[in-house]
Design an enzyme around this catalytic site. Structure first.
Site, short mmCIF file in Angstrom:
data_model
loop_
_atom_site.label_atom_id
_atom_site.label_comp_id
_atom_site.label_asym_id
_atom_site.label_seq_id
_atom_site.Cartn_x
_atom_site.Cartn_y
_atom_site.Cartn_z
NE ARG A 61 42.63 16.37 -2.32
CZ ARG A 61 43.16 17.30 -1.53
NH1 ARG A 61 44.27 17.07 -0.89
NH2 ARG A 61 42.57 18.47 -1.40
CD GLU A 98 45.46 23.82 6.84
OE1 GLU A 98 45.14 22.75 6.31
OE2 GLU A 98 46.64 24.16 7.03
P1 AMP Z 1 40.20 19.98 7.52
O1 AMP Z 1 38.73 20.16 7.35
O2 AMP Z 1 40.86 21.25 7.99
O3 AMP Z 1 40.55 18.80 8.39
O4 AMP Z 1 40.80 19.75 6.09
C1 AMP Z 1 40.64 18.52 5.50
C2 AMP Z 1 40.56 18.57 4.00
O5 AMP Z 1 41.25 19.66 3.39
C3 AMP Z 1 41.22 17.31 3.56
O6 AMP Z 1 40.22 16.51 2.96
C4 AMP Z 1 42.30 17.71 2.63
O7 AMP Z 1 41.94 17.22 1.36
C5 AMP Z 1 42.35 19.22 2.61
N1 AMP Z 1 43.57 19.79 3.24
C6 AMP Z 1 43.61 20.59 4.34
N2 AMP Z 1 44.86 20.94 4.65
C7 AMP Z 1 45.64 20.35 3.73
C8 AMP Z 1 47.07 20.30 3.54
N3 AMP Z 1 47.92 20.96 4.34
N4 AMP Z 1 47.54 19.57 2.51
C9 AMP Z 1 46.68 18.88 1.69
N5 AMP Z 1 45.35 18.89 1.83
C10 AMP Z 1 44.83 19.60 2.83
#
Ligand code: AMP
Length: 178
Positions: A61, A98
């Site tokens: 994305r 996450e």
């Molecule tokens: P993080 O590494 O935890 O900051 O997660 C970031 C990536 O995971 C982003 O590029 C999002 O595409 C995806 N992502 C994580 N949590 C969500 C969420 N609650 N909703 C949508 N996409 C998420």
């Protein structure tokens, strides 16, 4: 469009991809022409102010918003890819998400030494993805001091983690909760 109008274009899907996750879905934002245009214009304005010489975006994305911002500003785009996609020798990093774990890879020759690279992605949650990308870009010689997101989930602490790594963070909107 106002930030509130843009926020209303995000679809929230509960319990995806795992129970307890509120998935903030940009499909509905990018499917709305005026919404996509306003989001990219807003990000591009912030990226221009960051002094970026190139944009890096994370698969998949981050490619949508990052490439659009790069085109708008006439800057090059550095794809931060999932493993095994680049046809040359890469540098890579494993990191925690996450939900689950993942790995990112880049072509180190895509970056000039000291080049000011701004990260663009759709969403920052724990910050693991953006920190891993920043680490890789820095390993390749980039200066990474700014990261821009459409959505911040501040309660997950990602933006604070990036700031602790000397990366200024901005987002077009924030959602409460995980
Ligand atoms: P993080 O590494 O935890 O900051 O997660 C970031 C990536 O995971 C982003 O590029 C999002 O595409 C995806 N992502 C994580 N949590 C969500 C969420 N609650 N909703 C949508 N996409 C998420």
């Amino acid at each position: 469009m106002t930030p509130d109008e843009l926020k209303r274009l995000i679809r929230t899907v509960p319990d995806f991809p795992e129970p307890g996750i509120q998935f903030r879905d940009i499909t509905t934002l990018i499917g709305h022409g005026a919404g996509l245009k306003a989001s990219v214009a807003n990000l591009a304005e912030r990226v221009a102010a960051s002094g970026a010489e190139a944009i890096a975006g994370m698969e998949a994305r981050g490619f949508i918003f990052g490439a659009a911002v790069a085109v708008q500003l006439g800057l090059g785009f550095i794809p931060v890819r999932k493993p095994g996609k680049l046809p040359i020798e890469t540098i890579g990093i494993d990191y925690a998400l996450e939900y689950g774990t993942d790995r990112l890879e880049i072509d180190p020759s895509a970056i000039a030494k000291g080049q000011n690279v701004t990260i663009v992605d759709d969403l920052i949650a724990t910050g693991g993805t953006a920190l891993a990308a920043a680490e890789l870009l820095r390993q390749a010689g980039a200066t990474v001091s700014h990261a821009m997101f459409v959505i911040d989930l501040p309660e997950l602490g990602g933006a604070d983690r990036l700031r602790a790594s000397q990366i200024a963070v901005e987002a077009l909107m924030a959602f409460e909760g995980a």
